[in-house]
Design a protein around this motif. Structure first.
Motif, mmCIF file in Angstrom:
data_model
loop_
_atom_site.group_PDB
_atom_site.id
_atom_site.type_symbol
_atom_site.label_atom_id
_atom_site.label_comp_id
_atom_site.label_asym_id
_atom_site.label_seq_id
_atom_site.Cartn_x
_atom_site.Cartn_y
_atom_site.Cartn_z
ATOM 1 N N VAL A 73 2.337 4.791 -4.881
ATOM 2 C CA VAL A 73 0.939 4.593 -5.257
ATOM 3 C C VAL A 73 0.783 3.494 -6.313
ATOM 4 N N VAL A 129 -1.989 0.298 -6.782
ATOM 5 C CA VAL A 129 -2.927 0.144 -7.902
ATOM 6 C C VAL A 129 -2.813 -1.265 -8.473
ATOM 7 N N VAL A 158 -6.153 5.427 -5.941
ATOM 8 C CA VAL A 158 -6.014 3.986 -6.165
ATOM 9 C C VAL A 158 -7.349 3.384 -6.600
ATOM 10 N N VAL A 162 -3.469 0.621 2.521
ATOM 11 C CA VAL A 162 -2.785 1.738 1.882
ATOM 12 C C VAL A 162 -1.938 2.547 2.863
#
Length: 335
Positions: free
Chosen positions: A152, A156, A204, A254
């Motif tokens: 993750v 970000v 995110v 993603v």
């Protein structure tokens, strides 16, 4: 430090020259009755890039990065690599592991989510490869990792960077579109897959672009129009944004671990060209690839598995860490 004597990197595979493209697509679609005309259309995506998918190069880079990371942290394990649909084929790699005396390996797959396509199919291919190799090692597939911080956090960072590339006068009003590969609604594990995507997209968005509106959309569907798949499609979403007067969009893939063909063509070519036609300022965030945090995650998952089920399982979002052995809702049955 680890109960395994090898690490196996398992990926999708891709063509590495024009002569490979059609045989590769036939491997991918075998048994699905995909019309030849459809394969030829998809083949053109690869030929636009010289008949070479970036995925094998990315796997070589990931393998090298993981080997370096393991050595730097005192984890003395060989790293192997096998593909489902192209060389090096998974069965050939498992055969080489057996010849090398590997008895128990951990498998890291380059797919982060639950569901048949993302998890169940990889698990089935590992089992099939083992069945075809006398004396094959035991192979433990490492857990689903879509919400691991190591997966993750690179998103970000990448989403923030992409947003920063939007012109300053549009940046505050830019929308985020999180994309993932669509799957048929009838596919086992589809509900879990969609829930995981929505959960981590929210994480995110909150970290990278607080206050910005965002949506989860899908891309790269390949089924007949009569078959329902997860929607909305990225193209339809871009048209909707344009109709609403939106001027800028950041696309965050993603659902993908690296910039393979569905990212390079379906987003960087098709979606980007559509956005240009609509007058939308378009930026695409990077995928984890060989981001150091993602590479370190591979080692962390390996050591976590060896430590047993009571070891801490880091996970972001609201759904919690997935277990080592996937339950029924992961979609391990063919639709």
């Amino acid at each position: 430090m680890t109960s395994h004597d090898a690490l196996l990197l398992v990926s999708f595979g891709g063509p590495e020259g024009p002569q490979d493209v059609m045989p590769f697509l036939e491997n991918v679609t075998r048994g699905r009755n995909v019309p030849r005309a459809r394969l030829e259309r998809v083949a053109e995506h690869y030929h636009r890039f010289g008949g070479v998918s970036p995925i094998n190069r990315q796997c070589r880079e990931l393998k090298a990065a993981v080997e370096t990371d393991l050595a730097a942290h005192g984890v003395d394990l060989p790293v192997y690599w096998g593909n489902r649909n192209w060389t090096p084929y998974l069965t050939d790699t498992v055969r080489r592991m057996a010849q090398d005396g590997v008895r128990r390996a951990a498998a890291f797959v380059t797919s982060a989510y639950s569901g048949f396509s993302c998890c169940g199919q990889y698990a089935a291919d590992i089992d099939r490869a083992r069945a075809e190799v006398p004396g094959a090692p035991e192979i433990d597939k490492l857990r689903v990792y879509y919400n691991h911080p190591g997966f993750v956090e690179p998103f970000v960072e990448a989403a923030r960077a992409a947003l920063a590339r939007i012109p300053a006068d549009l940046r505050d009003r830019a929308r985020l579109a999180f994309t993932a590969h669509s799957v048929p609604l009838a596919q086992p594990g589809r509900e879990r897959y969609a829930a995981e995507l929505a959960d981590i997209a929210a994480v995110v968005a909150a970290e990278a672009a607080p206050g910005h509106e965002w949506a989860l959309v899908y891309q790269s569907r390949s089924g007949p129009p009569s078959q329902p798949w997860l929607e909305p499609d990225i193209g339809d979403h871009l048209r909707k944004l344009h109709a609403e007067g939106v001027e800028a969009v950041v696309v965050v893939p993603v659902g993908f671990v690296s910039d393979h063909m569905e990212v390079k063509y379906d987003l960087d070519v098709e979606a980007a060209e559509l956005a240009a036609d609509l007058g939308l300022t378009f930026e695409r965030a990077a995928t984890p690839g060989t981001h150091p945090r993602y590479v370190a995650m591979v080692r962390e998952l390996l050591l976590e598995r060896s430590a047993g089920p009571d070891a801490p399982r880091p996970a972001l979002g609201s759904l919690g860490a997935r277990p080592d052995v996937c339950p029924v809702d992961c979609g391990h049955a063919r639709p």
